[in-house]
Design an enzyme around this catalytic site. Sequence first.
Site, PDB file in Angstrom:
ATOM      1  N   CYS A 291      10.410   1.041   2.719  1.00 41.78           N
ATOM      2  CA  CYS A 291      11.323  -0.035   3.119  1.00 41.78           C
ATOM      3  C   CYS A 291      12.761   0.437   3.138  1.00 41.78           C
ATOM      4  CB  CYS A 291      11.188  -1.195   2.149  1.00 41.78           C
ATOM      5  SG  CYS A 291      11.555  -0.680   0.492  1.00 41.78           S
TER       6      CYS A 291
ATOM      7  N   TRP B 223       0.819  -1.224   0.000  1.00 41.97           N
ATOM      8  CA  TRP B 223       0.000   0.000   0.000  1.00 41.97           C
ATOM      9  C   TRP B 223       0.851   1.273   0.000  1.00 41.97           C
ATOM     10  CZ3 TRP B 223       1.863   2.505   4.089  1.00 41.97           C
ATOM     11  CH2 TRP B 223       2.384   1.758   5.132  1.00 41.97           C
ATOM     12  N   ASN B 224       2.157   1.170   0.308  1.00 43.66           N
ATOM     13  CA  ASN B 224       2.870   2.430   0.580  1.00 43.66           C
ATOM     14  C   ASN B 224       3.300   3.189  -0.674  1.00 43.66           C
ATOM     15  OD1 ASN B 224       4.761   0.464   0.012  1.00 43.66           O
ATOM     16  ND2 ASN B 224       6.266   1.251   1.468  1.00 43.66           N
TER      17      ASN B 224
ATOM     18  N   GLU C 249      11.519  -3.119  12.049  1.00 42.35           N
ATOM     19  CA  GLU C 249      11.229  -1.968  11.195  1.00 42.35           C
ATOM     20  C   GLU C 249      10.053  -1.194  11.792  1.00 42.35           C
ATOM     21  OE1 GLU C 249       9.922  -3.306   7.420  1.00 42.35           O
ATOM     22  OE2 GLU C 249      11.070  -1.809   6.362  1.00 42.35           O
TER      23      GLU C 249
ATOM     24  N   PRO D  29      -3.142  -5.456  -6.259  1.00 40.86           N
ATOM     25  CA  PRO D  29      -2.690  -4.385  -5.363  1.00 40.86           C
ATOM     26  C   PRO D  29      -3.156  -4.641  -3.932  1.00 40.86           C
ATOM     27  CG  PRO D  29      -4.619  -3.645  -6.567  1.00 40.86           C
ATOM     28  CD  PRO D  29      -4.290  -5.010  -7.091  1.00 40.86           C
ATOM     29  N   ALA D  30      -2.565  -3.982  -2.971  1.00 38.55           N
ATOM     30  CA  ALA D  30      -3.009  -4.101  -1.582  1.00 38.55           C
ATOM     31  C   ALA D  30      -4.461  -3.639  -1.465  1.00 38.55           C
ATOM     32  CB  ALA D  30      -2.125  -3.265  -0.666  1.00 38.55           C
TER      33      ALA D  30
ATOM     34  N   GLY E 155       6.867  -6.361  -0.336  1.00 36.11           N
ATOM     35  CA  GLY E 155       6.158  -6.306   0.943  1.00 36.11           C
ATOM     36  C   GLY E 155       7.059  -6.784   2.051  1.00 36.11           C
ATOM     37  N   SER E 156       6.478  -7.275   3.116  1.00 35.50           N
ATOM     38  CA  SER E 156       7.262  -7.660   4.279  1.00 35.50           C
ATOM     39  C   SER E 156       8.010  -8.970   4.073  1.00 35.50           C
ATOM     40  CB  SER E 156       6.326  -7.820   5.489  1.00 35.50           C
ATOM     41  OG  SER E 156       5.428  -8.896   5.233  1.00 35.50           O
TER      42      SER E 156
ATOM     43  N   GLU F 260      11.040  -8.153  -3.127  1.00 38.50           N
ATOM     44  CA  GLU F 260      11.513  -6.879  -2.578  1.00 38.50           C
ATOM     45  C   GLU F 260      10.916  -6.776  -1.180  1.00 38.50           C
ATOM     46  OE1 GLU F 260      13.932  -5.313  -5.630  1.00 38.50           O
ATOM     47  OE2 GLU F 260      13.579  -4.804  -3.532  1.00 38.50           O
ATOM     48  N   LEU F 261      11.691  -7.050  -0.147  1.00 43.36           N
ATOM     49  CA  LEU F 261      11.128  -7.283   1.181  1.00 43.36           C
ATOM     50  C   LEU F 261      11.496  -6.189   2.173  1.00 43.36           C
ATOM     51  CD1 LEU F 261      11.751 -11.141   1.208  1.00 43.36           C
ATOM     52  CD2 LEU F 261       9.725  -9.883   0.435  1.00 43.36           C
TER      53      LEU F 261
END
Length: 494
Positions: free
Chosen positions: A303, A169-170, A398, A194-195, A247-248, A269-270
């Site tokens: 991130c 979402w960011n 984080e 998408p989120a 995401g995470s 991409e975490l």
Amino acid sequence: MPDPRTDQTTDLKSLLADPDLFRTRAYVAGEWIDADDGKTFDVVNPARGDVIASVADLTRTEVARAIDAAQQAMQDWAARPAKERAKVMRKWFDLMMENQDDLGIILTAEMGKPLAEAKGEIAYGASFIEWFGEEAKRIYGEIIPGHMADKRLSVIRQPIGVVGSITPWNFPNAMITRKCGPAIAAGCGFVGRPAAETPLSALALAVLAERAGLPKGLFSIVTSSRSSEIGKEFCENPTVRKLTFTGSTEVGRILLRQAADQVLKCSMELGGNAPFIVFDDADLDAAVEGAMASKFRNNGQTCVCANRIYVQSGVYDEFAEKLAEAVKKLNVGDGLKEGVTTGPLINEDAVEKVQEHIKDVLDYGGALITGGNRREGLFFEPTVVTGVTDAMKVANEETFGPLAPLFRFDTEQQAIDAANDTIFGLASYFYARDISRITRVQEALEYGIVGVNTGIISTEVAPFGGVKQSGLGREGSRHGIEDYLEMKYICLSI
Ligand SMILES: NC(=O)C1=CN([C@@H]2O[C@H](COP(=O)(O)OP(=O)(O)OC[C@H]3O[C@@H](n4cnc5c(N)ncnc54)[C@H](OP(=O)(O)O)[C@@H]3O)[C@@H](O)[C@H]2O)C=CC1
Ligand SMILES: O=C(O)[C@H](O)CS(=O)(=O)O
């Protein structure tokens, strides 16, 4: 048309110069559809708390249709000359930039970041479509000197196949284009999920993709509140040949486990835990400027935000004072309003995470020098704490919010060891002027990205990605298209 900077309306569509960009149905196989069962999920403006849209809530069944359509559409698309693919992508880029204001308003309304930042994200997102449209024309092969007199060896690179994409979402626009740009340039079909917090920016991208002339079915946006269900469809559907996720790390691990059954190619991409190191010989004003940019961009919700700020003893107090003064100048409010620099956090969990990290620092001996308070709704004061140690939660987790924790160190080696003492390895930053120190530190940091005397590193021309548990692969740059191609070795006997 109401001015979004002054009007309190919650009717997002009325704020747009082109209301057609506001969509609530999913874009599947070239058609705008409701969910088969008619279900929808709500999208909330995090600054105002009001529902701004109810969006089609798809299940695996509709997603499977999108995957099949992508497989069909990519046959013709991949066969087109790269120059033709590039031309359509250039048109898509042009349309994104022509509609930058509207796309920015939609993004701010659903995600909260200030309008100026949102419009900046649109330009950043569009740059991936422009860049990879050009890279489409540089997918070169090889001719290899044969190993035998009657053999002629060659290598060609072909599109990997249908791509499943899951994004956070960011950055509701740029995280999608950073994936669909190389995928479509390579000739792949693309299905993006998408989120649930931020589907509207993705749907607006689909409107412009249609206008740009992307073939029906090649690019789908499948909106759904059922994230794990859609992820399983991407991992279990044999037509999907590539999964790309941002995401995470926690969710990245789940997807990698699910992808193993089909040995599915993955890009990840975490999460990050970026160190930001200020040495005694740094330009302190530049370091403060860099810390503000890295830490408080997107309200700390990126991130690559500085998550731990290490300051050498000789300049610790002066840096802390300068940083606190800069933080006090931030203007917290509704991102659609003029002059706001810091929007709301995305949800209640995000606010509670920031509060938890601040409490932990104070409980274990740290001190608050500015901020620290929750405001109404999801707004939180940008905060600086000092006396932070590696025993505190913020050293290993984080924060993903507007908290700047200052750690003190004495020697260069202490800073490097502390910076590297994490499972993450995405972005890192340091400020120094001695060239020998700069050379030593940039080589010693175990990260995919190192910002030296800068707090902003993101660009489409450079490889973005992490090492250790921050991810697999790189996005952007000339490297970013590799993950969407398969190499084929041809041995011709004459
Ligand atoms: N490396 C990078 O470039 C980036 C990394 N991040 C990282 O992401 C985190 C914050 O973003 P956040 O959205 O909370 O991250 P999450 O990992 O929770 O969610 C990311 C996406 O994955 C979806 N998702 C969640 N669970 C599953 C599942 N089991 N199967 C399939 N999809 C799933 C989410 O859907 P839904 O939201 O609808 O549940 C969302 O679309 C931070 O750790 C941040 O560091 C964020 C941006 C960029
Ligand atoms: O954090 C993210 O979502 C982005 O990767 C950050 S950036 O690409 O805008 O730096």
